[in-house]
Scaffold this motif. Sequence first.
Motif, PDB file in Angstrom:
ATOM      1  N   ASN A 188       9.054  31.302 -36.045  1.00 48.86           N
ATOM      2  CA  ASN A 188       8.489  30.596 -34.893  1.00 48.86           C
ATOM      3  C   ASN A 188       8.656  29.089 -35.088  1.00 48.86           C
ATOM      4  O   ASN A 188       8.075  28.506 -36.007  1.00 48.86           O
ATOM      5  CB  ASN A 188       7.010  30.935 -34.750  1.00 48.86           C
ATOM      6  CG  ASN A 188       6.397  30.350 -33.487  1.00 48.86           C
ATOM      7  OD1 ASN A 188       7.016  29.524 -32.805  1.00 48.86           O
ATOM      8  ND2 ASN A 188       5.191  30.777 -33.162  1.00 48.86           N
ATOM      9  N   PRO A 189       9.458  28.418 -34.246  1.00 41.99           N
ATOM     10  CA  PRO A 189       9.659  26.970 -34.385  1.00 41.99           C
ATOM     11  C   PRO A 189       8.356  26.178 -34.359  1.00 41.99           C
ATOM     12  O   PRO A 189       8.273  25.110 -34.973  1.00 41.99           O
ATOM     13  CB  PRO A 189      10.544  26.626 -33.177  1.00 41.99           C
ATOM     14  CG  PRO A 189      11.217  27.900 -32.814  1.00 41.99           C
ATOM     15  CD  PRO A 189      10.235  28.978 -33.131  1.00 41.99           C
ATOM     16  N   ASN A 190       7.344  26.694 -33.672  1.00 42.87           N
ATOM     17  CA  ASN A 190       6.064  25.978 -33.581  1.00 42.87           C
ATOM     18  C   ASN A 190       5.325  25.924 -34.918  1.00 42.87           C
ATOM     19  O   ASN A 190       4.387  25.128 -35.073  1.00 42.87           O
ATOM     20  CB  ASN A 190       5.167  26.631 -32.524  1.00 42.87           C
ATOM     21  CG  ASN A 190       5.756  26.524 -31.133  1.00 42.87           C
ATOM     22  OD1 ASN A 190       6.418  25.548 -30.803  1.00 42.87           O
ATOM     23  ND2 ASN A 190       5.541  27.546 -30.317  1.00 42.87           N
ATOM     24  N   ALA A 198      12.630  22.198 -36.163  1.00 44.69           N
ATOM     25  CA  ALA A 198      11.927  22.941 -35.115  1.00 44.69           C
ATOM     26  C   ALA A 198      12.624  22.772 -33.767  1.00 44.69           C
ATOM     27  O   ALA A 198      12.770  23.730 -33.006  1.00 44.69           O
ATOM     28  CB  ALA A 198      10.483  22.466 -35.025  1.00 44.69           C
ATOM     29  N   GLU A 199      13.063  21.558 -33.486  1.00 41.73           N
ATOM     30  CA  GLU A 199      13.717  21.281 -32.202  1.00 41.73           C
ATOM     31  C   GLU A 199      15.000  22.096 -32.044  1.00 41.73           C
ATOM     32  O   GLU A 199      15.254  22.686 -30.999  1.00 41.73           O
ATOM     33  CB  GLU A 199      14.036  19.788 -32.110  1.00 41.73           C
ATOM     34  CG  GLU A 199      14.765  19.392 -30.828  1.00 41.73           C
ATOM     35  CD  GLU A 199      15.206  17.936 -30.836  1.00 41.73           C
ATOM     36  OE1 GLU A 199      15.549  17.420 -29.754  1.00 41.73           O
ATOM     37  OE2 GLU A 199      15.229  17.319 -31.928  1.00 41.73           O
ATOM     38  N   ARG A 202      14.185  25.837 -31.767  1.00 44.09           N
ATOM     39  CA  ARG A 202      13.635  26.110 -30.435  1.00 44.09           C
ATOM     40  C   ARG A 202      14.746  26.176 -29.384  1.00 44.09           C
ATOM     41  O   ARG A 202      14.697  27.004 -28.462  1.00 44.09           O
ATOM     42  CB  ARG A 202      12.614  25.030 -30.083  1.00 44.09           C
ATOM     43  CG  ARG A 202      11.757  25.359 -28.866  1.00 44.09           C
ATOM     44  CD  ARG A 202      10.676  24.315 -28.671  1.00 44.09           C
ATOM     45  NE  ARG A 202       9.653  24.385 -29.729  1.00 44.09           N
ATOM     46  CZ  ARG A 202       9.476  23.445 -30.644  1.00 44.09           C
ATOM     47  NH1 ARG A 202      10.215  22.347 -30.640  1.00 44.09           N
ATOM     48  NH2 ARG A 202       8.530  23.581 -31.561  1.00 44.09           N
ATOM     49  N   TYR A 203      15.760  25.335 -29.544  1.00 43.68           N
ATOM     50  CA  TYR A 203      16.886  25.332 -28.601  1.00 43.68           C
ATOM     51  C   TYR A 203      17.581  26.701 -28.578  1.00 43.68           C
ATOM     52  O   TYR A 203      17.865  27.247 -27.506  1.00 43.68           O
ATOM     53  CB  TYR A 203      17.878  24.237 -28.982  1.00 43.68           C
ATOM     54  CG  TYR A 203      19.194  24.319 -28.239  1.00 43.68           C
ATOM     55  CD1 TYR A 203      19.298  23.874 -26.920  1.00 43.68           C
ATOM     56  CD2 TYR A 203      20.328  24.852 -28.854  1.00 43.68           C
ATOM     57  CE1 TYR A 203      20.510  23.962 -26.231  1.00 43.68           C
ATOM     58  CE2 TYR A 203      21.536  24.937 -28.171  1.00 43.68           C
ATOM     59  CZ  TYR A 203      21.619  24.495 -26.867  1.00 43.68           C
ATOM     60  OH  TYR A 203      22.804  24.591 -26.182  1.00 43.68           O
ATOM     61  N   LYS A 205      16.371  29.586 -29.607  1.00 43.85           N
ATOM     62  CA  LYS A 205      15.479  30.703 -29.388  1.00 43.85           C
ATOM     63  C   LYS A 205      14.833  30.725 -28.009  1.00 43.85           C
ATOM     64  O   LYS A 205      14.418  31.776 -27.529  1.00 43.85           O
ATOM     65  CB  LYS A 205      14.366  30.707 -30.456  1.00 43.85           C
ATOM     66  CG  LYS A 205      14.816  31.120 -31.853  1.00 43.85           C
ATOM     67  CD  LYS A 205      13.693  30.914 -32.848  1.00 43.85           C
ATOM     68  CE  LYS A 205      14.072  31.404 -34.220  1.00 43.85           C
ATOM     69  NZ  LYS A 205      13.891  32.842 -34.415  1.00 43.85           N
ATOM     70  N   GLU A 206      14.741  29.528 -27.357  1.00 46.46           N
ATOM     71  CA  GLU A 206      13.928  29.450 -26.144  1.00 46.46           C
ATOM     72  C   GLU A 206      14.643  28.914 -24.910  1.00 46.46           C
ATOM     73  O   GLU A 206      14.130  29.080 -23.804  1.00 46.46           O
ATOM     74  CB  GLU A 206      12.684  28.591 -26.424  1.00 46.46           C
ATOM     75  CG  GLU A 206      11.785  29.165 -27.506  1.00 46.46           C
ATOM     76  CD  GLU A 206      10.594  28.273 -27.825  1.00 46.46           C
ATOM     77  OE1 GLU A 206      10.417  27.253 -27.111  1.00 46.46           O
ATOM     78  OE2 GLU A 206       9.852  28.575 -28.771  1.00 46.46           O
TER      79      GLU A 206
END
Length: 298
Positions: A188-190, A198-199, A202-203, A205-206
């Motif tokens: 989980n990037p969070n 994380a950035e 997140r790119y 994965k989201e």
Amino acid sequence: MREGVERMVNLRADTRESIAKLTLMDDIFMNKVFENDTERTALLLRIILNNDKIKVVKAVTQQKLKNLSGHDLQLDILAQEENGKLFNVEVQNHSSGAAARRARYHLSLLDAHSLPKGEVYQKLPDNYVIFITQYDVLKGGLPIYHINRIIEENNVAFADGSHIIYVNNKIKDNTPLGRLMHDFNCSNPNDMYYPELAEKARYFKETEKGLTNMGDVFEKFVAKREKEAAKKDMESMLDYIDKLNELDTSNVEPMSHVFPVQNVFREDVVENGDGGEDTLANAPERRDRAFVVPKTVE
């Protein structure tokens, strides 16, 4: 546009959950996060080597190093500093993939590709091979190991510019290295400490574009694994056949079954007679010697 939407729907249905579980310890995800990314690769090296002055000018993933007379390599990350130093970072979830002799071989090919033809040996830069492992491969109870050559007789550094480093997930503290290893195991990037990592995570994965990109890579990876598994199964079967061929069967009679069984036959004699009329006597409707039933298909 419609094709792109359908592609995204299919991706979410088939692979989105698997992508969400990936961490930087997974080759396919780590390769995408650090691919051509000098900033994040520099962050990685600065933390592991404890050197804030490292400046990466080139970073590639899955780089092939050719050996014309021997074994080729495909490197997880190959980075170059502005002074010519090379850094090979390998991520290994299994201890067997981080053997000491493999580290030695990786370093030898880095050296071979670092010195142009005709150059003096003093021009050979310092080179680094770094293994990030899930387990403590060297079994010393340490989170990080720096391996450098020394002169045994006086314990003085040989200083040939070769460096091998092993980092493992044993470290879970609040140091920069501990936080980095924590991030490498985050799905989980969070939950990551470093916003740069994380950035990028997140790119992939989201976001729609990142997920599509990652989905293509993931599907190719799965197809490759399935092909390799099928090849391995076939090789196992062929090996077993070769073992069977080694047996001496010259005194064994050919047989149709592995057990000495026989079919039970009886004389072809009618015993029950012709009971057709008795059977048809119960039919609601008959035609000659057949039952009449309702139609099922028009």
